[in-house]
Write a protein that holds these residues in place. Sequence first.
Motif, mmCIF file in Angstrom:
data_model
loop_
_atom_site.group_PDB
_atom_site.id
_atom_site.type_symbol
_atom_site.label_atom_id
_atom_site.label_comp_id
_atom_site.label_asym_id
_atom_site.label_seq_id
_atom_site.Cartn_x
_atom_site.Cartn_y
_atom_site.Cartn_z
ATOM 1 N N ILE A 39 0.858 -1.188 0.000
ATOM 2 C CA ILE A 39 0.000 0.000 0.000
ATOM 3 C C ILE A 39 0.891 1.233 0.000
ATOM 4 C CG2 ILE A 39 -1.813 1.260 1.234
ATOM 5 C CD1 ILE A 39 -2.573 -1.333 2.650
ATOM 6 N N CYS A 40 0.543 2.205 -0.829
ATOM 7 C CA CYS A 40 1.312 3.452 -0.952
ATOM 8 C C CYS A 40 0.491 4.600 -0.372
ATOM 9 C CB CYS A 40 1.590 3.693 -2.430
ATOM 10 S SG CYS A 40 2.468 5.229 -2.779
ATOM 11 N N GLY A 41 1.177 5.648 0.076
ATOM 12 C CA GLY A 41 0.480 6.848 0.526
ATOM 13 C C GLY A 41 -0.460 7.390 -0.543
ATOM 14 N N THR A 42 -0.099 7.202 -1.807
ATOM 15 C CA THR A 42 -0.948 7.675 -2.901
ATOM 16 C C THR A 42 -2.281 6.926 -2.914
ATOM 17 O OG1 THR A 42 1.054 8.122 -4.138
ATOM 18 C CG2 THR A 42 -0.984 8.102 -5.395
ATOM 19 N N ASP A 43 -2.248 5.627 -2.543
ATOM 20 C CA ASP A 43 -3.497 4.870 -2.470
ATOM 21 C C ASP A 43 -4.422 5.463 -1.407
ATOM 22 O OD1 ASP A 43 -2.692 2.867 -4.391
ATOM 23 O OD2 ASP A 43 -1.381 2.047 -2.853
ATOM 24 N N GLY A 60 -3.842 -0.139 -6.390
ATOM 25 C CA GLY A 60 -2.503 -0.698 -6.153
ATOM 26 C C GLY A 60 -1.608 -0.571 -7.367
ATOM 27 N N HIS A 61 -0.354 -0.172 -7.110
ATOM 28 C CA HIS A 61 0.556 0.037 -8.248
ATOM 29 C C HIS A 61 1.961 -0.497 -7.974
ATOM 30 C CE1 HIS A 61 0.365 3.862 -5.879
ATOM 31 N NE2 HIS A 61 1.671 3.651 -5.845
ATOM 32 N N GLU A 62 2.067 -1.498 -7.075
ATOM 33 C CA GLU A 62 3.394 -2.020 -6.738
ATOM 34 C C GLU A 62 3.393 -3.555 -6.856
ATOM 35 O OE1 GLU A 62 4.761 0.877 -3.286
ATOM 36 O OE2 GLU A 62 2.605 0.742 -3.469
ATOM 37 N N PRO A 63 3.558 -4.065 -8.091
ATOM 38 C CA PRO A 63 3.409 -5.508 -8.307
ATOM 39 C C PRO A 63 4.716 -6.307 -8.306
ATOM 40 C CG PRO A 63 3.106 -4.279 -10.377
ATOM 41 C CD PRO A 63 3.644 -3.321 -9.353
ATOM 42 N N PRO A 152 9.252 -1.185 -7.316
ATOM 43 C CA PRO A 152 8.321 -0.584 -8.271
ATOM 44 C C PRO A 152 7.983 0.873 -7.991
ATOM 45 C CG PRO A 152 7.614 -2.816 -7.780
ATOM 46 C CD PRO A 152 8.746 -2.503 -6.830
ATOM 47 N N ASP A 153 7.944 1.266 -6.709
ATOM 48 C CA ASP A 153 7.577 2.650 -6.439
ATOM 49 C C ASP A 153 8.540 3.370 -5.503
ATOM 50 O OD1 ASP A 153 6.404 5.068 -5.998
ATOM 51 O OD2 ASP A 153 4.498 4.306 -5.297
ATOM 52 N N ILE A 154 8.519 3.035 -4.206
ATOM 53 C CA ILE A 154 9.152 3.990 -3.281
ATOM 54 C C ILE A 154 10.677 4.064 -3.406
ATOM 55 C CG2 ILE A 154 7.223 3.868 -1.631
ATOM 56 C CD1 ILE A 154 9.428 2.655 0.251
HETATM 57 ZN ZN LIG Z 1 2.926 4.944 -4.912
#
Ligand SMILES: [Zn+2]
Length: 374
Positions: A39-43, A60-63, A152-154
């Motif tokens: 889970i991202c802060g953006t979610d 969700g965007h971190e697969p 993938p993201d952070i």
């Molecule tokens: Zn994110």
Amino acid sequence: MKTMKAVVFDGVNKIAIREVPKPVPGAGEAVIRITATTICGTDVHIVRGEYPVRHGLTLGHEPVGVIDDLGPGLHGEYTVGQRVIVGAITPCGQCFYCLNANHSQCHGGAGGWRFGNTINGAWAQYLLVPDARANLAPIPDALRDEEVLLCPDIFSTGLAGAESGHIRVGDAVAVFAQGPIGLCATVGARLKGAALIIGVDTIAERLEIASRFGANVTLNPNEVDIVEAIKGLTEGRGVDVAIEALGRQETFENALRVIRPGGILSSLGVYSGKLLAPYDALYAGLGDQRIVTTLCPGGKERMRRLMSMIENRRVDLSTLITHRFALDDIEEAYDLFSHQSDGVLKVALFPDRAAAGASQRPTAEVVAGHACMV
Ligand SMILES: [Zn+2]
Ligand SMILES: [Zn+2]
């Protein structure tokens, strides 16, 4: 039609687990079976209704996953069963923006961010990956899923804050906010060769972690005048580069006030409303400062580089994953993450409940079916 479980946006402050059609890949597309996500802060911004997405969209965007099915045009290059990650940003590699090296702006206006924004995302059993040839990044055998979960993201985003700030060897750098992205920006500042790294946050535990991640000095804005303190550490000048990793007027303004004339404010935050740059902080527009913004770099080559840093032990982000849940327990995981309870930094989510238990470290204790670091 085959179906799968997915966690969808069900209106403001509502997420729901739904049975939805399993995706089928078209030409150049792949489907991966998700083995881990987060889970991202953006979610949280999305669920709170601060960033609009369509009702029913899988978030969700971190697969992290395994290739389950390949559309036409990818056989020979990838194989079913291969372990892969995909960046949060999935550039096409062919449009105007991609060919101008603005991959995150693919098709314009932050358009490279598609998962959980404009197309279904990773909080599901399966994920359709567009432009797979540009985006499927094989995971080195030596690395476990959880070790690459933050690529993938952070990790990509935080590191990009340091890269966009053009940090040079010997620079003084301040990083505003030491959440997961700010901590990765702190790691980035160290990797780029900053001499003095000042970690700023209001939470004492986060400042402690910042020290472990490379900050030589930590400051709590509730305890000191942050602008004065940073100028005091830099012979009155201010830092060469300030990285903003929160997305608030206050931190943006402080970051602007602490850069020296000619310095760079590298902004990673996601803002809403108007952002003000007071004339005195901007030397009335005559300070030769630069303000740069960065959206997480994606694409398989970026992912390969980040995984290489982890594989070669230049970076260890494993302590950032503080909690583990089965995807079925997303409500509990979301509640914990969105309220920043229990010292949470990042939660790992596993569609396979057994994996949530299996990946726990020896010091973890199993609570109500999920593993929880204590
Ligand atoms: Zn994110
Ligand atoms: Zn593109």
